[in-house]
Design an enzyme around this catalytic site. Structure first.
Site, PDB file in Angstrom:
ATOM      1  NE  ARG A   1      18.118  34.032  52.582  1.00 40.95           N
ATOM      2  CZ  ARG A   1      17.738  33.710  51.349  1.00 40.95           C
ATOM      3  NH1 ARG A   1      16.482  33.938  50.973  1.00 40.95           N
ATOM      4  NH2 ARG A   1      18.567  33.194  50.485  1.00 40.95           N
TER       5      ARG A   1
ATOM      6  CG  ASP B   1       6.770  35.462  42.973  1.00 48.63           C
ATOM      7  OD1 ASP B   1       6.374  36.001  44.031  1.00 48.63           O
ATOM      8  OD2 ASP B   1       7.045  36.109  41.944  1.00 48.63           O
ATOM      9  CB  VAL B   2       3.842  34.585  48.093  1.00 47.36           C
ATOM     10  CG1 VAL B   2       4.469  33.448  48.886  1.00 47.36           C
ATOM     11  CG2 VAL B   2       4.546  35.917  48.363  1.00 47.36           C
TER      12      VAL B   2
ATOM     13  CE1 TYR C   1       8.668  45.023  55.291  1.00 47.52           C
ATOM     14  CE2 TYR C   1       8.553  46.504  57.180  1.00 47.52           C
ATOM     15  CZ  TYR C   1       8.784  45.242  56.652  1.00 47.52           C
ATOM     16  OH  TYR C   1       9.134  44.205  57.490  1.00 47.52           O
TER      17      TYR C   1
HETATM   18  P1  NAI Z   1      14.647  37.605  55.112  1.00 42.42           P
HETATM   19  O1  NAI Z   1      14.948  38.544  53.998  1.00 42.42           O
HETATM   20  O2  NAI Z   1      15.775  37.064  55.924  1.00 42.42           O
HETATM   21  O3  NAI Z   1      13.770  36.376  54.583  1.00 42.42           O
HETATM   22  C1  NAI Z   1      12.653  36.574  53.759  1.00 42.42           C
HETATM   23  C2  NAI Z   1      12.395  35.315  52.959  1.00 42.42           C
HETATM   24  O4  NAI Z   1      11.247  35.560  52.129  1.00 42.42           O
HETATM   25  C3  NAI Z   1      13.555  34.940  52.034  1.00 42.42           C
HETATM   26  O5  NAI Z   1      13.884  33.573  52.150  1.00 42.42           O
HETATM   27  C4  NAI Z   1      13.035  35.281  50.642  1.00 42.42           C
HETATM   28  O6  NAI Z   1      13.576  34.481  49.617  1.00 42.42           O
HETATM   29  C5  NAI Z   1      11.540  35.058  50.831  1.00 42.42           C
HETATM   30  N1  NAI Z   1      10.750  35.766  49.816  1.00 42.42           N
HETATM   31  C6  NAI Z   1      10.906  37.048  49.413  1.00 42.42           C
HETATM   32  N2  NAI Z   1      10.028  37.322  48.426  1.00 42.42           N
HETATM   33  C7  NAI Z   1       9.309  36.200  48.218  1.00 42.42           C
HETATM   34  C8  NAI Z   1       8.273  35.847  47.313  1.00 42.42           C
HETATM   35  N3  NAI Z   1       7.804  36.733  46.421  1.00 42.42           N
HETATM   36  N4  NAI Z   1       7.765  34.604  47.386  1.00 42.42           N
HETATM   37  C9  NAI Z   1       8.241  33.689  48.269  1.00 42.42           C
HETATM   38  N5  NAI Z   1       9.245  33.969  49.133  1.00 42.42           N
HETATM   39  C10 NAI Z   1       9.774  35.203  49.100  1.00 42.42           C
HETATM   40  O7  NAI Z   1      13.624  38.400  56.043  1.00 42.42           O
HETATM   41  P2  NAI Z   1      13.183  38.197  57.562  1.00 42.42           P
HETATM   42  O8  NAI Z   1      13.807  39.253  58.358  1.00 42.42           O
HETATM   43  O9  NAI Z   1      13.319  36.787  57.965  1.00 42.42           O
HETATM   44  O10 NAI Z   1      11.631  38.593  57.414  1.00 42.42           O
HETATM   45  C11 NAI Z   1      10.569  37.659  57.411  1.00 42.42           C
HETATM   46  C12 NAI Z   1       9.269  38.421  57.571  1.00 42.42           C
HETATM   47  O11 NAI Z   1       9.305  39.139  58.810  1.00 42.42           O
HETATM   48  C13 NAI Z   1       9.023  39.459  56.477  1.00 42.42           C
HETATM   49  O12 NAI Z   1       7.645  39.488  56.169  1.00 42.42           O
HETATM   50  C14 NAI Z   1       9.436  40.751  57.155  1.00 42.42           C
HETATM   51  O13 NAI Z   1       8.778  41.860  56.596  1.00 42.42           O
HETATM   52  C15 NAI Z   1       9.001  40.495  58.575  1.00 42.42           C
HETATM   53  N6  NAI Z   1       9.663  41.319  59.562  1.00 42.42           N
HETATM   54  C16 NAI Z   1      11.028  41.279  59.730  1.00 42.42           C
HETATM   55  C17 NAI Z   1      11.625  42.076  60.682  1.00 42.42           C
HETATM   56  C18 NAI Z   1      13.112  42.091  60.923  1.00 42.42           C
HETATM   57  O14 NAI Z   1      13.581  42.930  61.715  1.00 42.42           O
HETATM   58  N7  NAI Z   1      13.899  41.216  60.321  1.00 42.42           N
HETATM   59  C19 NAI Z   1      10.836  42.986  61.533  1.00 42.42           C
HETATM   60  C20 NAI Z   1       9.420  42.932  61.277  1.00 42.42           C
HETATM   61  C21 NAI Z   1       8.869  42.123  60.327  1.00 42.42           C
END
Ligand code: NAI
Length: 253
Positions: A16, A63-64, A154
Site C-alpha cells: 500500500r 516480515d523484513v 523513527y
Molecule cells: P504505509 O503505512 O501506508 O505502508 C507501509 C507498508 O509497509 C505497509 O503495507 C505495511 O504492511 C508494510 N510493513 C510494515 N512493517 C513491515 C514489515 N516488518 N515487513 C514488511 N512490510 C512491512 O506507509 P507509507 O506512508 O507508504 O510509508 C512507506 C515508507 O515511506 C516508510 O518507510 C515510511 O517511513 C516512509 N515515509 C513516509 C512518509 C509519509 O508522509 N507517508 C514520509 C517520509 C517517509
C-alpha cells in the site's frame, strides 16, 4: 555491464501507500515486481492490480525484521521471477512516542523494521546485483532524519539509513551498483492518516495544515516518490549514487 533486458525488482512494504505506487511504476517501466509485505492479502491485491494492468508481479509475505523470513522471501522471488537487480527498501512503521515514555520494546521494534530490516533485505539480495555487475538500491528515508519531535526512534532509523546508503554506495560502486536514498516529506498514506487520528484531527484537516507549510502548497502523493524511484533505478541514473533526494515540496536542509 549493462542493465538486464527483463529486470526483476523487489519493493518492500509494497502492498500500500508509497510502496504500492513504486511497485506499479516499476512494473510500467518494464520490471517484473515482487511485492514484499507483512500484509499478504493487500500485497496480493496490489500484485493483482499490476497484472491486470499488463505487468508482471507476485506478492510475497515477509516480515523484513525476521532474518529467516527475508531469506525465504528472497529465495522465492529468485525462483518465481528470476534474480533481482533492483531493490527498493520501503517497508516502515511510524508510531510516535516521547522519549521519556518510550519503552525499549518500542525502540527495538522501530529500529528492527526501519533500519535492521533494510540491512537484512539488502544483504539477502545484494549478491545477485553484484553477480549481474549491475544494480540499483533505493532506500526510503524521510525528512524526519533531520529531527522529528516525539519520534526520536523513527528519526534515528531514518538518519541511520542515510549512513547505510552512503556506505553501500562506496562499497558497491565498483560492481555497477548504485545506492541512493529518497527522503519524502508529508505524503498522503495510511501512515499520515494514523498521525491525523493520533492528533485528533480529520485527515482532510491534517493534509490542509501540512500543505500550508509546504512551499509548493500541497501534500505529497505516493506517485511523487514513485517517479523519483523510477529515475533512480533507471540505466540513465548510473552516475548518481550515495545521494539523498528530498522529495518534500520544498528545500529542507
Ligand atoms: P504505509 O503505512 O501506508 O505502508 C507501509 C507498508 O509497509 C505497509 O503495507 C505495511 O504492511 C508494510 N510493513 C510494515 N512493517 C513491515 C514489515 N516488518 N515487513 C514488511 N512490510 C512491512 O506507509 P507509507 O506512508 O507508504 O510509508 C512507506 C515508507 O515511506 C516508510 O518507510 C515510511 O517511513 C516512509 N515515509 C513516509 C512518509 C509519509 O508522509 N507517508 C514520509 C517520509 C517517509
Amino acid at each position: 555491464m549493462s542493465a538486464p533486458r527483463n529486470p526483476v525488482a523487489i519493493v518492500t512494504g509494497g502492498a500500500r501507500g508509497i510502496g504500492a505506487a513504486v511497485a506499479a511504476q516499476l512494473a510500467r517501466d518494464g520490471h517484473a515486481v515482487a511485492v514484499l509485505d507483512l500484509d499478504e492479502q493487500v500485497a496480493a491485491d496490489t500484485a493483482a492490480g499490476i497484472v491486470a494492468a499488463g505487468g508482471r508481479a507476485i506478492a510475497v509475505r515477509c516480515d523484513v525484521a525476521d532474518e529467516a523470513a527475508v531469506t525465504a522471501a528472497t529465495d522465492r522471488v529468485v525462483a518465481e521471477l528470476g534474480a533481482p537487480t533492483v531493490l527498493v527498501n520501503n517497508a516502515g512503521v511510524g508510531p510516535a512516542a516521547d522519549l521519556t515514555e518510550m519503552t525499549v520494546e518500542q525502540w527495538d521494534h522501530m529500529l528492527g523494521i526501519n533500519l535492521r530490516g533494510h540491512f537484512l533485505v539488502t544483504r539477502a539480495v545484494v549478491g545477485h546485483l553484484v553477480a549481474a555487475g549491475w544494480g540499483r538500491i533505493v532506500n526510503i528515508s524521510s525528512i524526519s532524519a533531520l529531527g522529528d519531535e516525539g519520534r526520536s526512534h523513527y528519526s534515528s532509523a531514518k538518519a541511520g539509513l542515510l549512513g547505510f546508503t552512503k556506505s553501500l554506495a562506496l562499497e558497491l560502486g565498483r560492481h555497477g551498483v548504485t545506492v541512493n536514498a529518497i527522503a519524502p516529506g508529508f505524503i498522503v498514506s495510511d501512515m499520515t492518516a494514523a498521525s491525523a487520528r493520533r492528533l485528533g484531527r480529520s485527515f482532510e484537516e491534517h493534509q490542509r495544515l501540512a500543505a500550508a507549510s509546504i512551499p509548493v502548497g500541497r501534500a505529497g502523493r505516493p506517485e511523487d516518490i514513485a517517479h523519483t524511484a523510477s529515475y533512480l533505478v533507471s540505466p540513465e541514473a548510473g552516475f548518481v549514487t550515495g545521494q539523498v533526494i528530498y522529495v518534500a515540496g520544498g528545500p529542507v536542509d
